[in-house]
Scaffold this motif. Structure first.
Motif, PDB file in Angstrom:
ATOM      1  N   GLY A 120       0.461  -0.563   0.473  1.00  0.00           N
ATOM      2  CA  GLY A 120       0.432   0.149   0.292  1.00  0.00           C
ATOM      3  C   GLY A 120       0.903   1.092  -0.166  1.00  0.00           C
ATOM      4  N   LEU A 121       2.194   1.102  -0.606  1.00  0.00           N
ATOM      5  CA  LEU A 121       2.800   2.062  -0.570  1.00  0.00           C
ATOM      6  C   LEU A 121       3.178   2.949  -2.026  1.00  0.00           C
ATOM      7  N   PHE A 122       2.589   3.377  -2.107  1.00  0.00           N
ATOM      8  CA  PHE A 122       1.668   4.642  -3.526  1.00  0.00           C
ATOM      9  C   PHE A 122       3.385   5.978  -3.751  1.00  0.00           C
ATOM     10  N   LEU A 123       3.963   5.039  -4.236  1.00  0.00           N
ATOM     11  CA  LEU A 123       5.494   6.731  -4.480  1.00  0.00           C
ATOM     12  C   LEU A 123       5.207   7.023  -6.184  1.00  0.00           C
ATOM     13  N   HIS A 124       4.587   6.394  -7.201  1.00  0.00           N
ATOM     14  CA  HIS A 124       4.772   6.686  -8.875  1.00  0.00           C
ATOM     15  C   HIS A 124       4.613   8.236  -8.997  1.00  0.00           C
ATOM     16  N   GLY A 125       4.965   9.184  -9.561  1.00  0.00           N
ATOM     17  CA  GLY A 125       5.114  10.465 -10.146  1.00  0.00           C
ATOM     18  C   GLY A 125       5.658  11.163  -9.133  1.00  0.00           C
ATOM     19  N   ASN A 126       6.910  10.617  -8.718  1.00  0.00           N
ATOM     20  CA  ASN A 126       7.682  11.756  -8.385  1.00  0.00           C
ATOM     21  C   ASN A 126       8.849  11.609  -9.363  1.00  0.00           C
ATOM     22  N   PRO A 127       9.679  12.695  -8.869  1.00  0.00           N
ATOM     23  CA  PRO A 127      11.241  12.861  -9.910  1.00  0.00           C
ATOM     24  C   PRO A 127      12.306  12.360  -9.684  1.00  0.00           C
ATOM     25  N   LEU A 128      11.976  10.826  -8.826  1.00  0.00           N
ATOM     26  CA  LEU A 128      13.082  10.143  -8.783  1.00  0.00           C
ATOM     27  C   LEU A 128      14.824  10.241  -9.605  1.00  0.00           C
ATOM     28  N   THR A 129      15.706   9.742  -9.293  1.00  0.00           N
ATOM     29  CA  THR A 129      16.664   9.891  -9.374  1.00  0.00           C
ATOM     30  C   THR A 129      17.152   8.480  -9.837  1.00  0.00           C
ATOM     31  N   CYS A 130      17.774   8.004 -11.241  1.00  0.00           N
ATOM     32  CA  CYS A 130      17.345   7.028 -11.680  1.00  0.00           C
ATOM     33  C   CYS A 130      18.757   6.195 -10.765  1.00  0.00           C
ATOM     34  N   ASP A 131      18.312   4.767 -10.784  1.00  0.00           N
ATOM     35  CA  ASP A 131      20.138   4.103 -10.106  1.00  0.00           C
ATOM     36  C   ASP A 131      19.143   2.578  -9.893  1.00  0.00           C
ATOM     37  N   CYS A 132      20.664   2.174  -9.800  1.00  0.00           N
ATOM     38  CA  CYS A 132      20.305   0.530  -9.372  1.00  0.00           C
ATOM     39  C   CYS A 132      19.841  -0.158  -8.272  1.00  0.00           C
ATOM     40  N   GLU A 133      20.015   1.034  -7.205  1.00  0.00           N
ATOM     41  CA  GLU A 133      18.516   0.529  -6.076  1.00  0.00           C
ATOM     42  C   GLU A 133      17.554   0.486  -6.342  1.00  0.00           C
ATOM     43  N   LEU A 134      17.686   1.773  -6.868  1.00  0.00           N
ATOM     44  CA  LEU A 134      15.460   1.862  -7.129  1.00  0.00           C
ATOM     45  C   LEU A 134      15.246   0.881  -8.401  1.00  0.00           C
ATOM     46  N   TYR A 135      15.580   0.499  -9.225  1.00  0.00           N
ATOM     47  CA  TYR A 135      15.662  -1.027 -10.040  1.00  0.00           C
ATOM     48  C   TYR A 135      14.883  -1.568  -9.395  1.00  0.00           C
ATOM     49  N   GLY A 136      16.486  -1.978  -8.419  1.00  0.00           N
ATOM     50  CA  GLY A 136      16.231  -3.777  -7.627  1.00  0.00           C
ATOM     51  C   GLY A 136      14.976  -3.483  -6.940  1.00  0.00           C
ATOM     52  N   LEU A 137      14.832  -2.156  -6.184  1.00  0.00           N
ATOM     53  CA  LEU A 137      13.538  -2.684  -5.114  1.00  0.00           C
ATOM     54  C   LEU A 137      12.688  -2.139  -5.711  1.00  0.00           C
ATOM     55  N   TYR A 138      11.989  -2.006  -6.907  1.00  0.00           N
ATOM     56  CA  TYR A 138      10.878  -1.873  -7.345  1.00  0.00           C
ATOM     57  C   TYR A 138      10.685  -3.799  -8.529  1.00  0.00           C
ATOM     58  N   TRP A 139      11.999  -4.063  -9.009  1.00  0.00           N
ATOM     59  CA  TRP A 139      11.724  -5.218  -9.483  1.00  0.00           C
ATOM     60  C   TRP A 139      11.382  -5.895  -8.214  1.00  0.00           C
ATOM     61  N   SER A 140      12.048  -6.163  -7.434  1.00  0.00           N
ATOM     62  CA  SER A 140      11.418  -7.183  -6.070  1.00  0.00           C
ATOM     63  C   SER A 140       9.672  -7.423  -5.962  1.00  0.00           C
ATOM     64  N   TRP A 141       9.111  -5.951  -5.803  1.00  0.00           N
ATOM     65  CA  TRP A 141       8.383  -5.568  -5.394  1.00  0.00           C
ATOM     66  C   TRP A 141       7.071  -6.065  -6.485  1.00  0.00           C
ATOM     67  N   HIS A 142       7.870  -6.005  -7.586  1.00  0.00           N
ATOM     68  CA  HIS A 142       6.628  -6.541  -9.202  1.00  0.00           C
ATOM     69  C   HIS A 142       6.930  -8.288  -8.811  1.00  0.00           C
ATOM     70  N   VAL A 143       8.414  -8.080  -8.506  1.00  0.00           N
ATOM     71  CA  VAL A 143       7.693  -9.641  -8.440  1.00  0.00           C
ATOM     72  C   VAL A 143       6.887 -10.555  -7.311  1.00  0.00           C
ATOM     73  N   ARG A 144       6.447 -10.163  -6.645  1.00  0.00           N
ATOM     74  CA  ARG A 144       5.745  -9.738  -4.958  1.00  0.00           C
ATOM     75  C   ARG A 144       4.307  -9.905  -5.682  1.00  0.00           C
ATOM     76  N   GLN A 145       3.885  -9.118  -6.798  1.00  0.00           N
ATOM     77  CA  GLN A 145       2.962  -8.311  -7.563  1.00  0.00           C
ATOM     78  C   GLN A 145       1.915  -7.674  -6.381  1.00  0.00           C
ATOM     79  N   LEU A 146       3.139  -7.051  -5.897  1.00  0.00           N
ATOM     80  CA  LEU A 146       2.392  -5.351  -5.009  1.00  0.00           C
ATOM     81  C   LEU A 146       1.962  -4.856  -5.791  1.00  0.00           C
ATOM     82  N   SER A 147       0.041  -4.370  -5.369  1.00  0.00           N
ATOM     83  CA  SER A 147      -0.768  -3.313  -6.285  1.00  0.00           C
ATOM     84  C   SER A 147      -0.137  -2.008  -5.946  1.00  0.00           C
ATOM     85  N   SER A 148       0.741  -1.530  -5.230  1.00  0.00           N
ATOM     86  CA  SER A 148       1.315  -0.864  -5.807  1.00  0.00           C
ATOM     87  C   SER A 148       1.900  -0.854  -6.957  1.00  0.00           C
TER      88      SER A 148
END
Length: 507
Positions: free
Chosen positions: A215-243
């Motif tokens: 339930g943690l929604f962070l879309h639409g923020n001006p985030l800076t791209c890096d591989c740690e951010l990718y790893g975080l979002y991909w792990s949440w994607h694997v878990r099929q989180l709604s956010s």
């Protein structure tokens, strides 16, 4: 007297007007009028779109729902109602012009569960502004101008479940709201989308339980791209989180911080178009022999029941764990599976079935067990270290001995007595009796291995030395063994046959 009588009616009228002026409410603060000002339906009072600047006075104490949305209320002070509204559970103040909310104003609504302050002009959340709302469950603050949040703003809100703060000016992720679940233990939804957050605390966010990340929604923020951010979002994607699943196309970041216009989708950061980040895969759990291992059923479902299946198809659920000797396998109160002590045969994939009223989820945890203990005794470490140091020192000394010790070479200028040394070596080898003559040069030569060949044709047709021993050896200078014989013959050929064998002789 006549003048007083003439003025009396006017004075009386003036006093009457003053008295009426003292009792008439302030402009815009007229008493509640369910026929003209608001609409009353039992315990629901709706004053929406009435161009009010302040809250009407005289609200009945049985009010349960109060709708003041779409007005022009600017401030909510402590005296906004004359008496506490103990039955009020829903207060709607959206689409007003609120710039200030007193923390004392909310003391008058102790049982409030739903508060809507969206679409206003709030700029900050001051100290303990919501702390009086201990029973609040839903708080809407989106579409304001909030850029500062005091760390105590949400204290004492033990029952808050949903917090909407999107479309504000927040530039720092409020980690204190979700860290360890201490401040808001029941928070299941935190909407921080479309703010000004550039950097996320990735390490801390990875540690959040799945029911919080879901339930943690962070879309639409001006985030800076890096591989740690990718790893975080991909792990949440694997878990099929709604956010992540529900807003996948809106999860974007800036590859170059200076370029505010260029954005790319976070999920292409592992390609050549992004940052070539390494692919992320779900890792299992590692353990060592003898440890106590706890496998977590990190499900999106909060509450419910968990049932585990071990790699050897044994079902384990709450209050049904097995105990054998000093070993136990049990399900803890939070749904985790505990095994102690761990054994090598416990490795494999464990399955957790989470069951609830609205969701059933299946999770897999792969456990790897190493065939040794993690902790090594200190004495063992000291012995190994000492042995290693000794071996290194020995190798260094051998290399110094072999390569840094000076030796005689044939290319060196002839020294005095060079011929003597060569003849001495040959005579000491060919003699059956050890030669006890020692010189400094012989000491140097004694450290080398010599494979000697006969200095003449000493062999006959059968390859043996000539029996007559006619081969003569030049005399040896120095202390003579036979003073009267300048030359000597070789001894019995059989006694020196070992000199010409394949075995090296150290001289």
């Amino acid at each position: 007297m006549s003048l007083f009588c003439a003025l009396w009616p006017k004075l009386l009228w003036s006093f009457s007007l003053c008295f009426l002026g003292m009792t008439v409410p302030r402009s815009g603060a007229s008493p509640l009028n369910c026929h003209n000002t608001c609409v009353c339906a039992s315990d629901i009072i709706s004053c929406s779109k009435k161009e009010l600047t302040i809250v009407p006075s005289g609200l009945p104490n049985y009010t349960a729902v109060l709708d003041l949305s779409h007005n022009s209320v600017t401030r909510l002070r402590a005296e906004w109602t004359s008496a506490p509204l103990k039955k009020l559970h829903t207060l709607l103040l959206s689409h007003n012009s609120l710039t200030f909310i007193s923390s004392e104003a909310l003391i008058l609504t102790p049982h409030l569960r739903h508060l809507d302050l969206s679409c206003n002009k709030l700029r900050s959340l001051e100290e303990n502004v919501f702390s009086a709302l201990e029973n609040l469950e839903v708080l809407l603050l989106f579409q304001n101008s909030i850029n500062y949040i005091d760390r105590t703003a949400f204290d004492e809100m033990a029952h808050l479940q949903k917090l909407y703060m999107s479309h504000n000016l927040i530039n720092r992720f409020p980690l204190e709201l979700v860290k360890d679940g201490e401040k808001l233990p029941e928070l299941a939804l935190l909407d921080l989308s479309f703010n000004r957050i550039k950097i996320l605390p990735v390490t801390q966010l990875r540690m959040l339980p799945a029911w919080v990340s879901n339930g943690l929604f962070l879309h639409g923020n001006p985030l800076t791209c890096d591989c740690e951010l990718y790893g975080l979002y991909w792990s949440w994607h694997v878990r099929q989180l709604s956010s992540i699943i529900d807003f996948r196309d809106e999860l974007r970041c800036h590859p170059v911080p200076q370029n505010k216009l260029l954005t790319i989708n976070i999920f292409i950061l592992n390609s050549s178009e992004g940052l070539n980040c390494s692919a992320v895969r779900e890792a299992g759990m590692e353990a060592y022999l003898g440890e106590t291992v706890t496998l977590h059923c990190d499900t999106k479902l909060r509450g419910g029941s968990q049932v585990w299946i071990t790699p050897d198809n044994v079902w384990v659920q709450a209050h049904s764990g097995g105990t054998s000797g000093n070993r136990s396998v049990s399900v803890l109160s939070n749904g985790s599976l505990q095994i102690r002590p761990i054994r090598l045969e416990d490795k494999g994939t464990y399955t957790c079935y989470a069951q609830g009223e609205s969701l059933n989820e299946t999770l897999y945890v792969t456990l790897t067990v190493f065939n040794f203990t993690q902790h090594v005794h200190q004495d063992t470490l000291n012995t190994a270290y000492t042995t290693l140091v000794g071996c290194v020192a020995s190798v260094i000394l051998v290399l110094i001995y072999l390569y840094l010790t000076p030796c005689r070479c044939c290319c060196r200028p002839s020294d005095k007595g060079q011929g003597e040394d060569r003849d001495s070596i040959r005579s000491s080898v060919l003699s059956a009796t050890p030669n006890h003559e020692t010189t400094s040069d012989k000491a140097a030569l004694s450290r080398h291995v010599a494979f000697l060949e006969p200095s003449g044709d000493l062999r006959g047709q059968n390859g043996k030395l000539k029996p007559n021993g006619s081969q003569e050896v030049p005399g040896i200078k120095g202390p003579p063994l036979q003073p009267h014989s300048p030359h000597r013959k070789l001894s019995d050929p059989g006694s020196i046959s070992s000199v010409f064998s394949d075995t090296p002789i150290v001289v």
